[in-house]
Design a protein around this motif. Structure first.
Motif, PDB file in Angstrom:
ATOM      1  N   HIS A  12       0.340   2.031   3.728  1.00 14.18           N
ATOM      2  CA  HIS A  12       1.096   3.036   2.974  1.00 14.18           C
ATOM      3  C   HIS A  12       0.398   4.374   3.210  1.00 14.18           C
ATOM      4  CE1 HIS A  12       3.428   5.094   0.015  1.00 14.18           C
ATOM      5  NE2 HIS A  12       2.380   5.306  -0.785  1.00 14.18           N
ATOM      6  N   ILE A  13       1.092   5.291   3.894  1.00  8.58           N
ATOM      7  CA  ILE A  13       0.492   6.565   4.300  1.00  8.58           C
ATOM      8  C   ILE A  13       1.159   7.692   3.531  1.00  8.58           C
ATOM      9  CG2 ILE A  13       0.123   8.141   6.234  1.00  8.58           C
ATOM     10  CD1 ILE A  13       0.103   5.742   8.087  1.00  8.58           C
ATOM     11  N   ALA A  23       6.561  16.136   9.840  1.00 12.66           N
ATOM     12  CA  ALA A  23       6.253  14.834   9.244  1.00 12.66           C
ATOM     13  C   ALA A  23       6.934  13.715  10.007  1.00 12.66           C
ATOM     14  CB  ALA A  23       6.678  14.829   7.774  1.00 12.66           C
ATOM     15  N   GLU A  24       8.173  13.933  10.428  1.00  9.02           N
ATOM     16  CA  GLU A  24       8.904  12.902  11.158  1.00  9.02           C
ATOM     17  C   GLU A  24       8.263  12.631  12.509  1.00  9.02           C
ATOM     18  OE1 GLU A  24      13.474  11.921  12.664  1.00  9.02           O
ATOM     19  OE2 GLU A  24      13.038  13.751  11.512  1.00  9.02           O
ATOM     20  N   LEU A  25       7.794  13.711  13.180  1.00  9.50           N
ATOM     21  CA  LEU A  25       7.130  13.524  14.460  1.00  9.50           C
ATOM     22  C   LEU A  25       5.847  12.699  14.316  1.00  9.50           C
ATOM     23  CD1 LEU A  25       7.562  17.089  16.036  1.00  9.50           C
ATOM     24  CD2 LEU A  25       8.664  14.956  16.775  1.00  9.50           C
ATOM     25  N   LEU A  26       5.075  12.978  13.248  1.00  6.37           N
ATOM     26  CA  LEU A  26       3.850  12.211  13.011  1.00  6.37           C
ATOM     27  C   LEU A  26       4.164  10.740  12.768  1.00  6.37           C
ATOM     28  CD1 LEU A  26       1.853  14.679  10.695  1.00  6.37           C
ATOM     29  CD2 LEU A  26       1.514  14.249  13.133  1.00  6.37           C
ATOM     30  N   PHE A  39       5.872   5.512   4.781  1.00  5.51           N
ATOM     31  CA  PHE A  39       5.416   6.884   4.610  1.00  5.51           C
ATOM     32  C   PHE A  39       6.042   7.511   3.362  1.00  5.51           C
ATOM     33  CE2 PHE A  39       5.484   5.778   9.079  1.00  5.51           C
ATOM     34  CZ  PHE A  39       4.218   6.147   9.522  1.00  5.51           C
ATOM     35  N   GLU A  40       5.254   8.428   2.770  1.00  5.10           N
ATOM     36  CA  GLU A  40       5.749   9.224   1.652  1.00  5.10           C
ATOM     37  C   GLU A  40       5.256  10.652   1.865  1.00  5.10           C
ATOM     38  OE1 GLU A  40       5.660   9.346  -3.274  1.00  5.10           O
ATOM     39  OE2 GLU A  40       4.518   7.838  -2.163  1.00  5.10           O
ATOM     40  N   ARG A  41       6.159  11.620   1.696  1.00  4.52           N
ATOM     41  CA  ARG A  41       5.797  13.023   1.952  1.00  4.52           C
ATOM     42  C   ARG A  41       5.810  13.821   0.660  1.00  4.52           C
ATOM     43  NH1 ARG A  41       8.088  18.060   3.080  1.00  4.52           N
ATOM     44  NH2 ARG A  41      10.189  17.242   2.659  1.00  4.52           N
ATOM     45  N   VAL A  42       4.766  14.653   0.468  1.00  2.11           N
ATOM     46  CA  VAL A  42       4.712  15.593  -0.655  1.00  2.11           C
ATOM     47  C   VAL A  42       4.277  16.942  -0.100  1.00  2.11           C
ATOM     48  CG1 VAL A  42       4.164  13.791  -2.352  1.00  2.11           C
ATOM     49  CG2 VAL A  42       2.306  14.991  -1.174  1.00  2.11           C
ATOM     50  N   ALA A  54       1.522   6.797  -8.846  1.00  2.00           N
ATOM     51  CA  ALA A  54       2.514   5.731  -8.699  1.00  2.00           C
ATOM     52  C   ALA A  54       2.017   4.626  -7.779  1.00  2.00           C
ATOM     53  CB  ALA A  54       3.827   6.301  -8.166  1.00  2.00           C
ATOM     54  N   LYS A  55       1.355   4.993  -6.683  1.00  2.00           N
ATOM     55  CA  LYS A  55       0.874   3.987  -5.734  1.00  2.00           C
ATOM     56  C   LYS A  55      -0.255   4.577  -4.905  1.00  2.00           C
ATOM     57  CE  LYS A  55       2.401   0.842  -2.067  1.00  2.00           C
ATOM     58  NZ  LYS A  55       3.549   0.383  -1.240  1.00  2.00           N
ATOM     59  N   VAL A  56      -1.369   3.887  -4.876  1.00  2.00           N
ATOM     60  CA  VAL A  56      -2.521   4.380  -4.120  1.00  2.00           C
ATOM     61  C   VAL A  56      -2.287   4.108  -2.631  1.00  2.00           C
ATOM     62  CG1 VAL A  56      -5.010   4.209  -3.754  1.00  2.00           C
ATOM     63  CG2 VAL A  56      -4.050   3.944  -6.059  1.00  2.00           C
ATOM     64  N   PRO A  57      -2.324   5.127  -1.798  1.00  2.29           N
ATOM     65  CA  PRO A  57      -2.081   4.920  -0.364  1.00  2.29           C
ATOM     66  C   PRO A  57      -3.316   4.364   0.333  1.00  2.29           C
ATOM     67  CG  PRO A  57      -2.532   7.218  -0.781  1.00  2.29           C
ATOM     68  CD  PRO A  57      -2.523   6.542  -2.129  1.00  2.29           C
ATOM     69  N   ASP A  58      -3.135   3.971   1.571  1.00  4.45           N
ATOM     70  CA  ASP A  58      -4.275   3.545   2.383  1.00  4.45           C
ATOM     71  C   ASP A  58      -4.982   4.733   3.007  1.00  4.45           C
ATOM     72  OD1 ASP A  58      -4.107   0.466   2.457  1.00  4.45           O
ATOM     73  OD2 ASP A  58      -2.064   1.067   2.926  1.00  4.45           O
TER      74      ASP A  58
END
Length: 503
Positions: A12-13, A23-26, A39-42, A54-58
């Motif tokens: 989870h990134i 972001a989409e390219l990455l 993926f989640e973007r902020v 909400a959720k701890v990413p890796d």
């Protein structure tokens, strides 16, 4: 494919990026390289904090410069909330000086956006390193915990002998008090002293049992009688604004357990409940059938309650919410309950109190309470009893008790002094000797006395940390009775009477 190590599994990134296109390219770059990821973007502080809650990413990948927000701010937020989580800068404006500063600020790596080929391998490496560090920390914590338990074992073993000797008179004196007074208030105080002494001994034994993993002998326990004893011990600890309610009226509620261990569990839970009610409330102890084959013992309070995080760590060694707590009380409680084939179920809500249910196998009802009554002890007829014990307080109390029962005791602090008494005053009718006396051991003393013509009974006091005859078997031809510690005077007097009768 960035897979030069253990499989990472789905990741989870979290992307801190104001440009959806970047972001989409990455994302495409990492997926094409073989990473399994969601993926989640902020792009602002509030959204980032909400995502982390909400959720701890890796791992977190962040742009360096964004309108109203910066990568350095994102890095500080992550280090504040999750210090060990990997963080990589991905920016198109990062020069050498900026990259060095980023690493100094705590970033794990940096990637230039127009040179993204290294991104998948950098992500994989950072995640693996973070997981490795987490595992190393976990192992270090387990090692530290094991070392603390080992230190605790050494401390418990070192203190147990001295604590037993300090507590021993509290088990002997109540019987002497009862023999000398018919005042119900005095005998009630003697009962309190005796119960407190038994609990003190049990605390010592429970600590040794905890660090050794040993089991204690069990017996049939009738719950109403256990509740009476617990209520007696709790009365001195109850604040005026806490009401104690005991509900165990059915004599058919019987459990097979070690009496003092189960009593310790209830006392421990009850004292925790009292401390959880600083403003007062009701402490309820209830025993009832849970189902056809199990018994429920409930300890319930109206206190401050616990949140879920606290409940999840309740039974972890050394975890405590008290300033002076050890974090071992509930661990010991669970060990005792599980050793009986039972379980502890906890329910609690902040501000709504807590409820601990002990679910134990139910035994058949006790056959007859009369079997528990102790037969009247026969009075001594002036028989001479040699008492040998290197603990002066216990030696004095044993001598007084035997004298009050009609015997003629003579006392010695070690084996050599006892042998001198025999040579000077003649052979006794019985010998009461501690298994750990100095100079001459119990076995050596009895062998020497046997050589002088002694053929009477011998009662040897045995601690659970050593055999009665450490240097070999008891002398052949003597009638030897072993009496385990801790001592209770009625058991001592009964053993003496029975040994003399058998002789």
């Amino acid at each position: 494919m960035p897979n030069k190590g253990a499989p990472l599994g789905p990741l989870h990134i979290l992307l801190v990026e104001d440009s959806p296109e970047d972001a989409e390219l990455l994302c495409d770059q990492m997926l094409e390289a073989g990473l399994q990821a969601g993926f989640e973007r902020v792009d602002n502080e509030a959204a980032m904090r909400a995502a982390l809650a909400a959720k701890v990413p890796d791992i977190v990948l962040s742009d360096l410069s964004m309108p109203g927000f910066s990568g350095y701010q994102a890095l500080r937020i992550l280090r504040e909330l999750h210090p060990q989580l990997p963080f990589i800068f991905v920016s198109g404006t990062m020069g050498e000086d900026t990259a060095v500063q980023a690493l100094r600020e705590g970033a794990n790596d940096y990637i230039i956006k127009h040179q993204p080929a290294r991104l998948p391998s950098a992500v994989a490496r950072a995640v693996r390193e973070a997981r490795g560090e987490h595992e190393r920390q976990r192992v270090a914590d387990e090692l530290m915990r094991a070392q603390r338990l080992e230190s605790l074992a050494l401390l418990a073993a070192g203190l147990s002998h001295d604590l037993r000797n300090i507590l021993q008179p509290l088990l002997i004196v109540p019987d002497l008090i009862r023999d000398r007074s018919d005042d119900p208030k005095v005998t009630r105080l003697a009962d309190v002293v005796a119960e407190s002494a038994r609990r003190g001994h049990e605390m010592v034994e429970s600590m040794l049992s905890f660090v050794r993993g040993s089991r204690r002998p069990s017996e049939r326990i009738v719950l109403p009688r256990l509740f009476q004893a617990v209520g007696l011990l709790l009365k001195g600890s109850l604040p005026r604004n806490v009401a104690l309610q005991l509900e165990a009226g059915d004599e058919r509620l019987v459990v097979e357990a070690n009496y003092t261990e189960l009593q310790q569990v209830l006392i421990n839970l009850a004292l925790n409940a009292i401390q959880a009610m600083p403003e007062g409330g009701q402490l309820r102890l209830l025993a009832e059938r849970a189902d056809g084959e199990r018994l429920r013992i409930r300890v319930q309070d109206d206190g401050i309650g616990m949140d879920r995080a606290t409940q999840e760590r309740l039974f972890s060694p050394f975890f405590t919410t008290k300033d002076s707590g050890t974090g071992l009380g509930l661990v010991s409680c669970r060990r005792i309950v599980e050793s009986l084939g039972g379980e502890i179920v906890v329910r609690s809500q902040p501000g709504q109190g807590s409820c601990f249910d002990l679910l134990l196998p139910l035994q058949a009802a006790a056959a007859d309470g009369a079997a528990d009554e102790v037969a009247m002890l026969p009075a001594g007829q002036g028989q001479r009893i040699l008492v040998v014990d290197d603990e002066a307080t216990r030696l004095s109390l044993l001598g007084d008790a035997l004298s009050s029962q009609g015997y003629r005791p003579s006392v010695a602090l070690d084996g050599a002094a006892a042998l001198r008494l025999v040579q000077e005053s003649g052979l006794p009718d019985a010998v009461l000797v501690d298994g750990g006396i100095p100079l001459l051991s119990a076995g050596q003393l009895l062998a020497e006395m046997q050589g002088l013509g002694y053929a009477g009974p011998a009662i040897v006091l045995e601690a659970d940390d050593g055999p009665a005859f450490a240097d070999g078997p008891a002398p052949a031809g003597l009638q030897v009775h072993v009496l385990p510690k801790p001592l209770e005077m009625q058991r001592v007097l009964r053993a003496v009477a029975d040994a003399l009768a058998a002789a």
